[in-house]
Design a protein around this motif. Structure first.
Motif, PDB file in Angstrom:
ATOM      1  N   LYS A 115      51.326 174.722  42.380  1.00 50.94           N
ATOM      2  CA  LYS A 115      50.757 175.944  41.810  1.00 50.94           C
ATOM      3  C   LYS A 115      50.907 175.949  40.286  1.00 50.94           C
ATOM      4  O   LYS A 115      49.978 176.320  39.554  1.00 50.94           O
ATOM      5  N   PHE A 116      52.057 175.523  39.814  1.00 49.05           N
ATOM      6  CA  PHE A 116      52.302 175.501  38.371  1.00 49.05           C
ATOM      7  C   PHE A 116      51.370 174.502  37.683  1.00 49.05           C
ATOM      8  O   PHE A 116      50.811 174.781  36.618  1.00 49.05           O
ATOM      9  N   THR A 117      51.184 173.329  38.312  1.00 48.36           N
ATOM     10  CA  THR A 117      50.296 172.309  37.745  1.00 48.36           C
ATOM     11  C   THR A 117      48.858 172.810  37.683  1.00 48.36           C
ATOM     12  O   THR A 117      48.153 172.607  36.687  1.00 48.36           O
ATOM     13  N   ILE A 118      48.415 173.472  38.746  1.00 43.88           N
ATOM     14  CA  ILE A 118      47.056 174.025  38.773  1.00 43.88           C
ATOM     15  C   ILE A 118      46.889 175.074  37.678  1.00 43.88           C
ATOM     16  O   ILE A 118      45.863 175.144  36.997  1.00 43.88           O
ATOM     17  N   MET A 119      47.917 175.915  37.494  1.00 44.39           N
ATOM     18  CA  MET A 119      47.861 176.951  36.458  1.00 44.39           C
ATOM     19  C   MET A 119      47.745 176.322  35.065  1.00 44.39           C
ATOM     20  O   MET A 119      46.978 176.781  34.220  1.00 44.39           O
ATOM     21  N   LEU A 120      48.497 175.220  34.823  1.00 47.56           N
ATOM     22  CA  LEU A 120      48.433 174.550  33.523  1.00 47.56           C
ATOM     23  C   LEU A 120      47.054 173.924  33.297  1.00 47.56           C
ATOM     24  O   LEU A 120      46.505 174.005  32.188  1.00 47.56           O
ATOM     25  N   LEU A 121      46.490 173.313  34.337  1.00 44.43           N
ATOM     26  CA  LEU A 121      45.158 172.730  34.221  1.00 44.43           C
ATOM     27  C   LEU A 121      44.114 173.809  33.943  1.00 44.43           C
ATOM     28  O   LEU A 121      43.180 173.602  33.150  1.00 44.43           O
ATOM     29  N   ALA A 122      44.264 174.961  34.592  1.00 42.71           N
ATOM     30  CA  ALA A 122      43.342 176.081  34.363  1.00 42.71           C
ATOM     31  C   ALA A 122      43.443 176.576  32.924  1.00 42.71           C
ATOM     32  O   ALA A 122      42.432 176.821  32.259  1.00 42.71           O
ATOM     33  N   LEU A 123      44.674 176.701  32.440  1.00 40.99           N
ATOM     34  CA  LEU A 123      44.891 177.152  31.064  1.00 40.99           C
ATOM     35  C   LEU A 123      44.273 176.170  30.068  1.00 40.99           C
ATOM     36  O   LEU A 123      43.606 176.577  29.112  1.00 40.99           O
ATOM     37  N   ALA A 124      44.499 174.872  30.288  1.00 37.65           N
ATOM     38  CA  ALA A 124      43.935 173.851  29.402  1.00 37.65           C
ATOM     39  C   ALA A 124      42.406 173.899  29.406  1.00 37.65           C
ATOM     40  O   ALA A 124      41.759 173.774  28.360  1.00 37.65           O
ATOM     41  N   SER A 125      41.819 174.114  30.581  1.00 36.77           N
ATOM     42  CA  SER A 125      40.360 174.187  30.697  1.00 36.77           C
ATOM     43  C   SER A 125      39.804 175.391  29.945  1.00 36.77           C
ATOM     44  O   SER A 125      38.772 175.299  29.266  1.00 36.77           O
ATOM     45  N   PHE A 155      33.965 173.967  31.174  1.00 35.18           N
ATOM     46  CA  PHE A 155      35.417 174.109  31.093  1.00 35.18           C
ATOM     47  C   PHE A 155      35.860 175.498  31.565  1.00 35.18           C
ATOM     48  O   PHE A 155      36.853 175.631  32.288  1.00 35.18           O
ATOM     49  N   LEU A 156      35.120 176.532  31.159  1.00 37.21           N
ATOM     50  CA  LEU A 156      35.461 177.886  31.605  1.00 37.21           C
ATOM     51  C   LEU A 156      35.306 178.008  33.117  1.00 37.21           C
ATOM     52  O   LEU A 156      36.159 178.596  33.799  1.00 37.21           O
ATOM     53  N   GLY A 157      34.212 177.446  33.653  1.00 33.28           N
ATOM     54  CA  GLY A 157      33.973 177.510  35.094  1.00 33.28           C
ATOM     55  C   GLY A 157      35.073 176.796  35.873  1.00 33.28           C
ATOM     56  O   GLY A 157      35.599 177.333  36.860  1.00 33.28           O
ATOM     57  N   PHE A 158      35.443 175.604  35.427  1.00 31.01           N
ATOM     58  CA  PHE A 158      36.499 174.836  36.093  1.00 31.01           C
ATOM     59  C   PHE A 158      37.827 175.577  36.018  1.00 31.01           C
ATOM     60  O   PHE A 158      38.597 175.618  36.995  1.00 31.01           O
ATOM     61  N   GLY A 159      38.092 176.194  34.867  1.00 30.87           N
ATOM     62  CA  GLY A 159      39.339 176.947  34.692  1.00 30.87           C
ATOM     63  C   GLY A 159      39.436 178.127  35.645  1.00 30.87           C
ATOM     64  O   GLY A 159      40.483 178.353  36.262  1.00 30.87           O
ATOM     65  N   PHE A 160      38.330 178.873  35.785  1.00 41.38           N
ATOM     66  CA  PHE A 160      38.339 180.037  36.680  1.00 41.38           C
ATOM     67  C   PHE A 160      38.440 179.615  38.151  1.00 41.38           C
ATOM     68  O   PHE A 160      39.067 180.316  38.962  1.00 41.38           O
ATOM     69  N   VAL A 161      37.833 178.477  38.509  1.00 40.70           N
ATOM     70  CA  VAL A 161      37.962 177.965  39.887  1.00 40.70           C
ATOM     71  C   VAL A 161      39.417 177.627  40.183  1.00 40.70           C
ATOM     72  O   VAL A 161      39.946 177.958  41.259  1.00 40.70           O
ATOM     73  N   LEU A 162      40.086 176.988  39.232  1.00 38.36           N
ATOM     74  CA  LEU A 162      41.497 176.643  39.423  1.00 38.36           C
ATOM     75  C   LEU A 162      42.362 177.897  39.547  1.00 38.36           C
ATOM     76  O   LEU A 162      43.286 177.942  40.362  1.00 38.36           O
ATOM     77  N   LEU A 163      42.071 178.907  38.733  1.00 49.09           N
ATOM     78  CA  LEU A 163      42.827 180.166  38.834  1.00 49.09           C
ATOM     79  C   LEU A 163      42.608 180.825  40.193  1.00 49.09           C
ATOM     80  O   LEU A 163      43.543 181.389  40.781  1.00 49.09           O
ATOM     81  N   PHE A 164      41.375 180.745  40.697  1.00 49.24           N
ATOM     82  CA  PHE A 164      41.059 181.305  42.018  1.00 49.24           C
ATOM     83  C   PHE A 164      41.855 180.576  43.100  1.00 49.24           C
ATOM     84  O   PHE A 164      42.421 181.201  44.012  1.00 49.24           O
ATOM     85  N   ILE A 165      41.919 179.245  43.007  1.00 48.33           N
ATOM     86  CA  ILE A 165      42.694 178.455  43.973  1.00 48.33           C
ATOM     87  C   ILE A 165      44.172 178.805  43.889  1.00 48.33           C
ATOM     88  O   ILE A 165      44.856 178.957  44.902  1.00 48.33           O
ATOM     89  N   ASP A 166      44.665 178.967  42.651  1.00 49.66           N
ATOM     90  CA  ASP A 166      46.086 179.262  42.446  1.00 49.66           C
ATOM     91  C   ASP A 166      46.482 180.597  43.076  1.00 49.66           C
ATOM     92  O   ASP A 166      47.586 180.738  43.607  1.00 49.66           O
TER      93      ASP A 166
END
Length: 348
Positions: free
Chosen positions: A60-70, A315-326
């Motif tokens: 979960k933490f890794t996904i959150m960091l990837l979302a933030l970076a995106s 990048f914004l779309g990928f970031g929001f998808v990751l946040l949704f998964i998280d």
């Protein structure tokens, strides 16, 4: 070959938050382990919460960091161009010579003479068509800030970075600014040339008129813009944006710097140019616009990038998808994965 650039590079600094978050996360995990050992045997503690996964919190933490970076990369807005092409334009070459001497810190015009000068140049650039521009900074000596370019975005970036610490020499030498500006132009070229000087007119050097007359010989026209007031004002000495004192002379008296319009008028007259008082940015822009309309434009070639497209949406779309998964990723063990025992979470 694809070419790219970053539209808002300043947001890249936000990526520094990621290693900080990693360090905080590692510290929290270390603290948790320490407290668990103080509470009792680790194996016993694990048995008290059999459904808690050891792997998912890290996931979960890794996904959150990837979302933030995106999301940060989305703010930076990478742009991709597929090719460069040479286009023909009509315009003139313009050099802006901006006074960055200490007297330009005076606040007899808001917010200061230097900031007012930047506003004026920026608005003039906004109203240009296909002209090429360059920037020179000067005080007691002159400093090349930006060579002739057709990239107005880059020009504005360099303009905003200008300050009174760029040129170490004290005083103001208008002739040095004119001489350096001359080197920006192709003397053998047919493109018309214009130098726009922005200053309070205080000249501590000599020979500004002579330098202007020499510049006029190869077709350089000069427009001067006076910034400041004839009443003048003190030169504030600031630290962290707070005025601590004012500049004083050898006798200890506060120095009052005043606008010298006559020196600027004399320079403009020597090249059959013009002078305009810079109290109103709108009036200055209109004056320069009318002057440019009376200067014959020349055709020249300019290289620019074609098919240039923003990529922030990916990048914004990928970031929001990751946040949704998280959000929906629970820290409990997943039953079917637990049966596989991929992470050795079952006892032997």
């Amino acid at each position: 070959m694809d070419l790219y650039e970053l539209d808002e590079k300043k947001y890249l600094y936000l990526l520094l938050v990621i290693p900080v978050l990693v360090l905080v996360y590692l510290y929290i995990q270390f603290w948790k382990r320490k407290k668990q050992r103080e509470f009792g045997d680790l194996d016993l503690v694990k048995k008290l919460s059999p459904e808690k996964s050891n792997f998912k919190p890290a996931l979960k933490f890794t996904i959150m960091l990837l979302a933030l970076a995106s999301l940060i990369l989305g703010l930076v807005n990478p742009k991709i161009g597929t090719k460069t092409e040479t286009v023909k334009r009509e315009g003139i070459d313009i050099v802006f010579a901006v006074d960055v001497s200490k007297s330009m810190l005076a606040e007899d015009v808001a917010p200061s003479r230097l900031e007012k000068s930047k506003q004026i140049v920026s608005q003039i650039v906004n109203n240009l068509g296909s002209d090429r521009i360059g920037i020179v900074a000067y005080a007691g000596s002159a400093f090349p800030v930006l060579p002739i370019t057709s990239d107005y975005g880059v020009a504005k970036m360099f303009l905003q970075s200008m300050n009174t610490d760029m040129v170490s020499s004290l005083g103001t030498s208008l002739d040095e600014a004119i001489k350096l500006s001359e080197t920006y132009f192709d003397k053998k070229g047919k493109t018309n040339k214009l130098l726009i000087m922005i200053s309070d007119g205080e000249d501590h050097g000599e020979g500004a008129e002579e330098a202007a007359e020499e510049a006029n010989k190869f077709g350089l026209k000069i427009i001067t813009i006076g910034v400041g007031t004839e009443k003048g004002g003190p030169i504030p000495l600031k630290k962290n944006g707070i005025v601590e004192s004012f500049k004083r002379d050898q006798e200890g008296e506060v120095v009052i710097t005043k606008l010298n319009q006559q020196s600027l008028k004399d320079i403009a007259k020597a090249t059959k140019g013009g002078y305009v008082y810079g109290s109103s940015t709108k009036e200055v822009v209109e004056y320069v616009k009318k002057a440019l309309d009376n200067i014959e434009k020349t055709e020249f070639e300019s290289t620019q990038m074609a098919d240039y497209q923003s990529q922030f949406q990916w990048f914004l779309g990928f970031g929001f998808v990751l946040l949704f998964i998280d959000i929906f990723l629970l820290e409990r063990k997943t039953k079917w994965i637990s049966k596989l025992n991929l992470f050795n979470e079952k006892e032997s």
